[in-house]
Design a protein around this motif. Structure first.
Motif, PDB file in Angstrom:
ATOM      1  N   LEU A  79       0.830  -1.190   0.000  1.00 43.92           N
ATOM      2  CA  LEU A  79       0.000   0.000   0.000  1.00 43.92           C
ATOM      3  C   LEU A  79       0.866   1.243   0.000  1.00 43.92           C
ATOM      4  N   SER A  80       0.367   2.280  -0.621  1.00 48.51           N
ATOM      5  CA  SER A  80       1.077   3.561  -0.619  1.00 48.51           C
ATOM      6  C   SER A  80       0.936   4.220   0.745  1.00 48.51           C
ATOM      7  N   PHE A  81       1.698   5.289   0.945  1.00 50.15           N
ATOM      8  CA  PHE A  81       1.655   5.995   2.226  1.00 50.15           C
ATOM      9  C   PHE A  81       0.266   6.555   2.491  1.00 50.15           C
ATOM     10  N   VAL A  82      -0.354   7.119   1.470  1.00 46.67           N
ATOM     11  CA  VAL A  82      -1.691   7.692   1.637  1.00 46.67           C
ATOM     12  C   VAL A  82      -2.697   6.599   1.986  1.00 46.67           C
ATOM     13  N   GLN A  83      -2.564   5.421   1.344  1.00 40.90           N
ATOM     14  CA  GLN A  83      -3.470   4.313   1.645  1.00 40.90           C
ATOM     15  C   GLN A  83      -3.288   3.810   3.072  1.00 40.90           C
ATOM     16  N   ARG A  84      -2.031   3.742   3.531  1.00 36.85           N
ATOM     17  CA  ARG A  84      -1.783   3.295   4.898  1.00 36.85           C
ATOM     18  C   ARG A  84      -2.360   4.272   5.915  1.00 36.85           C
ATOM     19  N   VAL A  85      -2.205   5.573   5.647  1.00 33.91           N
ATOM     20  CA  VAL A  85      -2.777   6.580   6.546  1.00 33.91           C
ATOM     21  C   VAL A  85      -4.296   6.481   6.557  1.00 33.91           C
ATOM     22  N   GLY A  86      -4.881   6.299   5.385  1.00 36.36           N
ATOM     23  CA  GLY A  86      -6.332   6.166   5.316  1.00 36.36           C
ATOM     24  C   GLY A  86      -6.835   4.926   6.030  1.00 36.36           C
ATOM     25  N   GLN A  87      -6.122   3.797   5.873  1.00 38.60           N
ATOM     26  CA  GLN A  87      -6.529   2.572   6.557  1.00 38.60           C
ATOM     27  C   GLN A  87      -6.419   2.722   8.062  1.00 38.60           C
TER      28      GLN A  87
END
Length: 375
Positions: A112-120
Motif C-alpha cells: 500500500l502507498s503511504f496515503v493508503q496506509r494513513v487512510g486505513q
C-alpha cells in the motif's frame, strides 16, 4: 490393476472429464497427464468438470493433493463440479473444503502507498477507540462493585500486585531517580556557577523532581517493568484459554485479573513518586556537597525555602494519573491479545509504547491545566 498413478483428461466441448486410476504413493511422482489436466482448466471454454475413478488401487495423500488442486482451480474458474469417486476419497475431498480459508490468514502483503496506509489507519481508529472505551467502562463498573463490596477480586491478588509494583520496584526506582537528580544538578550547575549562584541548584532539583520529573521517571520505569508484565501475563492466559475458563466458571475476568492490578498500581505509584522525589533530591545533594562547595545544611535549608509544598501534591497528581494509564494499557493489551506467542510479544511491546505515549500526553495536559489555574 495398474501399479503406477494414472490420469486421463479429455475435453468434450465445455466439459472436462478427469479420470484417476492406478496406485498413488507419495514417493511416486505425478504422471504427466496430471499437469495436463490442471492446464486444461485454463481453457476459457471449460464450464463443467467431472471427476471419476477407473481401476483405482491403493492411494494416499498424494492423490488427495492433486484432486484438491483440481477442485480449487475449478472453483476459481466458477465451473460446475461433479464427482464420482470412492466414498473415502469423496469424504476427504469435501472435508478439505468444508471450512473456507479465514480472511487474512495468507501471508501475502499488499504494497500500500503511504496515503493508503494513513487512510486505513484512520478507518481502523474509531473501532479501536470504542473498544478501549468499553474496556475502561468495564473497569469503572468493577471499581464501583469494589466500593459496594460485590467484586470477585481476591484480597491476596491485590496484595501480590502491590508487592510486585511497590516493594520490588524500589531498587530500580532508587537508581534511576538518584541518577536523574545527579544529571539535573549537573545541568543546572553548568550555568549557575558562571554567576556564582550554585545555591539555586537546590531549588532547581527540588522543584524539577517534586513537581513533574519524579513522577515521569517513575511512570516510564513502571511502564517498562509492570505494564509489560501485565500485558505478557494476561496475554499468556489468553493463549492458554485461562481467561475463557474464568468466564465459563462465572468469574468476571475484569474483576479477577484487571481490577487488582489497576488498584495496586494506582495506589503504589504515588508512593513511589514520593520515594523518587527523595532520591532525586539526594542525587542533587551529592553533587552540591561534593562539587559545588555547598554545605549539607545550606543545601537542605535552600531546598526547604525554595520548594513550596504545592509541588509535592502536583507530583502526586501526576503519579496517580500515570498509574491509571499504565495499568489500563497493560491490562487492555493483555485482554485483547491474540492466541499465539507472537501476539503476546506484540501485546507487550504495544502496552509499553502506548503507556509511555499516554504518560507524555498526560504530562502535557496536566501542565497546561496547572498553568491555566496558576498552580
Amino acid at each position: 490393476m495398474e501399479t503406477s498413478p494414472q490420469v486421463t483428461a479429455s475435453v468434450q466441448g465445455p466439459l472436462l472429464r478427469v479420470s484417476v486410476g492406478g496406485s498413488w504413493n507419495i514417493d511416486t511422482d505425478w504422471p504427466p497427464e496430471a499437469r495436463t489436466a490442471l492446464e486444461s482448466l485454463t481453457n476459457q471454454n471449460i464450464r463443467e468438470v467431472r471427476l471419476e475413478s477407473d481401476n483405482l488401487g491403493a492411494w494416499d495423500s498424494s492423490l488427495l493433493v492433486f484432486l484438491v488442486q483440481l477442485v480449487q482451480t475449478a472453483n476459481e474458474r466458477k465451473a460446475s463440479l461433479q464427482t464420482s469417486l470412492p466414498d473415502g476419497l469423496e469424504r476427504l475431498l469435501k472435508l478439505a473444503f468444508a471450512v473456507p480459508a479465514k480472511a487474512g490468514s495468507d501471508r501475502k502483503k499488499e504494497n500500500l502507498s503511504f496515503v493508503q496506509r494513513v487512510g486505513q489507519a484512520a478507518i481502523d481508529l474509531p473501532p479501536r477507540v470504542a473498544d478501549f472505551l468499553n474496556f475502561v467502562g468495564d473497569v469503572t463498573l468493577a471499581v464501583g462493585r469494589l466500593f459496594v463490596g460485590r467484586t470477585q477480586m481476591r484480597p491476596q491478588d491485590l496484595l501480590a500486585a502491590m508487592q510486585e509494583c511497590g516493594v520490588q520496584a524500589l531498587p530500580i526506582i532508587s537508581i534511576t531517580s538518584m541518577l536523574f537528580g545527579l544529571i539535573l544538578a549537573f545541568v543546572g550547575a553548568v550555568q549557575l556557577t558562571q554567576f556564582g549562584a550554585q545555591i539555586y541548584v537546590a531549588g532547581l532539583v527540588g522543584i524539577g523532581m517534586l513537581r513533574v520529573m519524579g513522577a515521569v521517571m517513575v511512570g516510564v520505569v513502571m511502564a517498562g517493568r509492570v505494564g509489560a508484565a501485565y500485558a505478557a501475563l494476561i496475554g499468556t492466559m489468553q493463549v492458554n484459554e485461562e481467561v475463557d475458563a474464568l468466564a465459563t466458571l462465572g468469574i468476571a475476568p475484569v474483576d479477577f485479573l484487571v481490577l487488582p492490578r489497576v488498584v495496586a498500581l494506582t495506589a503504589m505509584i504515588p508512593l513511589l513518586t514520593l520515594y523518587a522525589d527523595l532520591m532525586g533530591v539526594v542525587g542533587g545533594y551529592i553533587v552540591a556537597t561534593t562539587m559545588l562547595n555547598i554545605s549539607p545544611m545550606e543545601y537542605i535549608n535552600a531546598t526547604m525555602q525554595m520548594v513550596p509544598y504545592k509541588h509535592v501534591f502536583i507530583g502526586l497528581a501526576y503519579g496517580t494519573v500515570f498509574g491509571v494509564i499504565i495499568a489500563l494499557t497493560g491490562c487492555y493489551q493483555g485482554m485483547r491479545c491474540g492466541r499465539s506467542a507472537q501476539a503476546v510479544g506484540l501485546a507487550t511491546t504495544t502496552a509499553v509504547v502506548h503507556a509511555i505515549v499516554g504518560i507524555i500526553v498526560a504530562t502535557a495536559v496536566i501542565t497546561v491545566i496547572c498553568n491555566v489555574l496558576d498552580i
